[in-house]
Scaffold this motif. Structure first.
Motif, mmCIF file in Angstrom:
data_model
loop_
_atom_site.group_PDB
_atom_site.id
_atom_site.type_symbol
_atom_site.label_atom_id
_atom_site.label_comp_id
_atom_site.label_asym_id
_atom_site.label_seq_id
_atom_site.Cartn_x
_atom_site.Cartn_y
_atom_site.Cartn_z
ATOM 1 N N ALA A 17 0.844 -1.197 0.000
ATOM 2 C CA ALA A 17 0.000 0.000 0.000
ATOM 3 C C ALA A 17 0.877 1.244 0.000
ATOM 4 O O ALA A 17 1.897 1.304 0.674
ATOM 5 C CB ALA A 17 -0.920 -0.002 1.216
ATOM 6 N N ARG A 44 -4.400 1.866 -1.802
ATOM 7 C CA ARG A 44 -4.829 2.144 -0.435
ATOM 8 C C ARG A 44 -5.007 0.843 0.354
ATOM 9 O O ARG A 44 -5.347 -0.185 -0.218
ATOM 10 C CB ARG A 44 -6.128 2.945 -0.451
ATOM 11 N N PRO A 45 -4.833 0.906 1.686
ATOM 12 C CA PRO A 45 -4.983 -0.295 2.516
ATOM 13 C C PRO A 45 -6.355 -0.952 2.402
ATOM 14 O O PRO A 45 -6.475 -2.160 2.615
ATOM 15 C CB PRO A 45 -4.747 0.221 3.942
ATOM 16 N N ASP A 46 -7.391 -0.187 2.021
ATOM 17 C CA ASP A 46 -8.729 -0.771 1.906
ATOM 18 C C ASP A 46 -8.971 -1.500 0.582
ATOM 19 O O ASP A 46 -10.066 -1.976 0.314
ATOM 20 C CB ASP A 46 -9.806 0.301 2.124
ATOM 21 N N GLY A 47 -7.928 -1.599 -0.274
ATOM 22 C CA GLY A 47 -8.061 -2.329 -1.539
ATOM 23 C C GLY A 47 -8.501 -1.476 -2.707
ATOM 24 O O GLY A 47 -8.702 -1.992 -3.803
ATOM 25 N N THR A 48 -8.648 -0.170 -2.511
ATOM 26 C CA THR A 48 -8.991 0.716 -3.630
ATOM 27 C C THR A 48 -7.709 1.301 -4.207
ATOM 28 O O THR A 48 -6.662 1.327 -3.547
ATOM 29 C CB THR A 48 -9.952 1.842 -3.191
ATOM 30 N N THR A 59 -9.538 -1.278 -8.070
ATOM 31 C CA THR A 59 -9.228 -2.087 -6.899
ATOM 32 C C THR A 59 -7.909 -2.819 -7.107
ATOM 33 O O THR A 59 -7.457 -2.999 -8.240
ATOM 34 C CB THR A 59 -10.334 -3.126 -6.633
ATOM 35 N N SER A 79 -5.267 -6.127 -5.234
ATOM 36 C CA SER A 79 -5.088 -7.187 -4.246
ATOM 37 C C SER A 79 -3.696 -7.775 -4.409
ATOM 38 O O SER A 79 -3.115 -7.746 -5.481
ATOM 39 C CB SER A 79 -6.147 -8.277 -4.396
#
Length: 175
Positions: A50, A64-68, A92, A94
């Motif tokens: 990230a 971003r840490p939220d996967g976006t 997104t 991963s």
């Protein structure tokens, strides 16, 4: 000439030798990117991946840490690179891991802008615009200082050209 068992075996051996030679030559012609499977890096964490990654000519992506993710002027992979479009937008990401190493999968789901590289050599095959959605697979590697590097192959696979992005230091990192 009458075909006998001996003649048939000699013919098979001759054709087998030709087939083996062709297989060997074909293997030599395959570029490094065609059968590349990974870097064998297995220790990267999502928190380490990230951040903001940059390359040349204004290319950037923020994972971003939220996967976006946000992408700015990111070129296409493989032969798509030759078309010269550069995509910007959101999507997104991963981090995945398999026997050959880790990779980052980035999916652009909303395109906001398309730029064109001046050195583009190939028009899109359908004569149309750049894709509205797109996916990249970045191989995860480490440099000599053990920092992460993300890369994918572009252009002709025989050339083995890599498109690398390096992580920008975070604003909270110590100097």
């Amino acid at each position: 000439m009458k075909t006998t068992r001996g003649n048939a075996l000699r013919g098979l051996r001759r054709h087998g030798a030709v087939a083996a030679l062709l297989a060997a030559l074909t293997g030599c012609l395959a570029g490094p990117a065609q059968y590349y499977e990974g870097t064998d890096v297995h220790d990267a964490t999502a928190a380490e991946v990230a951040g903001t990654w940059k390359s040349t000519e204004g290319t950037a992506m923020t994972l971003r840490p939220d996967g976006t993710a946000t992408v700015t002027r990111l070129d296409g992979r493989d032969f798509d690179f030759d078309e010269g479009w550069r995509l910007s937008g959101t999507g997104t990401w991963s981090l995945s891991d398999d026997a050959n190493g880790q990779d980052v999968r980035l999916e652009l789901t909303t395109r906001t802008k398309v730029d064109k590289r001046a050195d583009a050599t190939t028009p899109p095959p359908d004569g149309g615009d750049a894709p509205t959605t797109y996916g990249w697979r970045f191989f995860v590697d480490r440099d000599e200082q053990r920092g992460l590097v993300l890369f994918f192959f572009f252009g002709d696979p025989d050339a083995g050209s890599t498109y690398a992005l390096t992580r920008e230091p975070s604003a909270t990192a110590a100097p």
